[in-house]
Scaffold this motif. Structure first.
Motif, PDB file in Angstrom:
ATOM      1  N   ALA A 128       0.841  -1.206   0.000  1.00 33.30           N
ATOM      2  CA  ALA A 128       0.000   0.000   0.000  1.00 33.30           C
ATOM      3  C   ALA A 128       0.873   1.252   0.000  1.00 33.30           C
ATOM      4  O   ALA A 128       0.545   2.252  -0.653  1.00 33.30           O
ATOM      5  N   ALA A 129       2.007   1.195   0.723  1.00 30.27           N
ATOM      6  CA  ALA A 129       2.902   2.356   0.812  1.00 30.27           C
ATOM      7  C   ALA A 129       3.772   2.497  -0.432  1.00 30.27           C
ATOM      8  O   ALA A 129       4.371   3.542  -0.673  1.00 30.27           O
ATOM      9  N   GLY A 130       3.908   1.404  -1.208  1.00 28.92           N
ATOM     10  CA  GLY A 130       4.722   1.459  -2.428  1.00 28.92           C
ATOM     11  C   GLY A 130       6.214   1.397  -2.160  1.00 28.92           C
ATOM     12  O   GLY A 130       7.028   1.818  -2.987  1.00 28.92           O
ATOM     13  N   TRP A 131       6.607   0.837  -1.054  1.00 30.63           N
ATOM     14  CA  TRP A 131       8.043   0.680  -0.725  1.00 30.63           C
ATOM     15  C   TRP A 131       8.161  -0.265   0.460  1.00 30.63           C
ATOM     16  O   TRP A 131       7.366  -0.194   1.393  1.00 30.63           O
ATOM     17  N   GLY A 132       9.155  -1.120   0.413  1.00 26.58           N
ATOM     18  CA  GLY A 132       9.359  -1.985   1.575  1.00 26.58           C
ATOM     19  C   GLY A 132      10.694  -2.701   1.518  1.00 26.58           C
ATOM     20  O   GLY A 132      11.267  -2.943   0.453  1.00 26.58           O
ATOM     21  N   ARG A 133      11.202  -2.981   2.691  1.00 27.14           N
ATOM     22  CA  ARG A 133      12.443  -3.753   2.821  1.00 27.14           C
ATOM     23  C   ARG A 133      12.228  -4.828   3.881  1.00 27.14           C
ATOM     24  O   ARG A 133      11.874  -4.506   5.019  1.00 27.14           O
ATOM     25  N   VAL A 134      12.436  -6.081   3.500  1.00 30.27           N
ATOM     26  CA  VAL A 134      12.417  -7.180   4.472  1.00 30.27           C
ATOM     27  C   VAL A 134      13.850  -7.688   4.574  1.00 30.27           C
ATOM     28  O   VAL A 134      14.462  -8.050   3.554  1.00 30.27           O
TER      29      VAL A 134
END
Ligand code: NAD
Length: 257
Positions: A128-134
């Motif tokens: 939803a935020a359009g960015w992510g890091r796992v």
């Protein structure tokens, strides 16, 4: 680089590597949520100390990573999760034939299954935020094995597999997933292994460190929690945008052997 505006959740971060990663992400500007299964004043003071030192918002949220519902509740309580660092872990050392079933179950739950539950809970928000890091903290033991660490080695190999699947499922999105594979880092987890190893090999502390622990670490030095934090910050940077589904060893050459 600035991670201002991002929120990072780091599991198992009231100690050792998780705490080191939380501090470095906070120094880079991210708001941080630190975690463990306890809920003491000291835990909350640790978050306050990070906030005071860096100026970011830092919270402590208690959640037991051996429990699927707690893993998912941690993500829900954090509210926003741009960076998820799956770091919580425990160790037990015993030959397979004598390995306690309860220890096997706990290690698999905390070191592996928790990362599945938190990732499953966090991905919708990242999308939803359009960015992510796992970022999954695996181990040199996610890539190679040692005797007497059946559950740990199995769990960490599992973490590397989960990392690859997460990366493939998010490959066309602005989300990456990678595993950091540390060699030996002198944290409470490693300290706790020294007495048993001293007894097992009938060696003094320094000999255990040099000849047993660092025997497989060609650099003959421990990695530091600050270095692991720096690696996590790099994985959150724009330079790492196309780095996904891989393992980054911080092991003084262990896996080059
Ligand atoms: P540590 O014991 O200092 O930290 C472990 C953290 O996990 C602590 O904050 C602890 O409270 C937390 N934790 C344990 N059980 C939990 C639970 N049920 N719920 C929530 N939190 C829980 O150890 P560390 O060395 O900092 O280890 C951190 C991670 O790094 C682990 O996944 C470990 O396997 C991995 N690792 C460590 C080394 C090393 O040499 N120290 C090497 C490779 C990988």
């Amino acid at each position: 680089m600035s991670l201002e505006g991002k929120t990072a959740v780091i599991t198992g971060s009231n100690s050792g590597i998780g705490h080191g990663i939380a501090v470095e992400l906070a120094k880079a500007g991210a708001d941080v949520v630190i975690n463990s299964f306890t809920d003491s004043e000291q835990d909350h003071l640790l978050a306050r100390a990070i906030a005071d030192a860096t100026g970011v918002t830092a919270r402590y949220i208690a959640a037991d990573m051996s429990k699927p519902e707690d893993c998912r509740a941690l993500i829900a309580k954090a509210g926003r999760v741009d960076i998820l660092v799956n770091n919580a872990g425990i160790q037990h050392v015993a030959p397979i034939a004598e390995f306690p079933t309860a220890k096997w179950d706990a290690i698999l739950a905390i070191n592996l299954s928790s990362a599945f539950h938190t990732t499953a809970a966090a991905l919708p928000g990242m999308r939803a935020a359009g960015w992510g890091r796992v970022i999954n903290v695996a181990s040199a033991h996610g890539l190679t094995a040692s005797p007497f660490k059946a559950a740990y080695v199995a769990a960490k190999h599992g973490v590397v597999g989960l990392t690859r699947v997460t990366a493939l499922e998010t490959a066309e999105e602005p989300i990456t997933c990678n595993a950091i594979c540390p060699g030996y880092v002198l944290t409470p987890m490693v300290e706790a292994q020294i007495p048993d190893t001293m007894a097992e090999y009938d060696m003094d502390r320094e000999t255990v460190i040099r000849q047993v622990m660092l025997a497989r670490q060609p650099s003959k030095g421990f990695a530091t929690v600050e270095q692991l934090g720096g690696t996590a910050v790099f994985l959150c940077s724009d330079a790492a945008e196309q780095i996904t589904g891989t393992t980054i060893s911080v092991d003084g050459g262990w896996t080059a052997l």
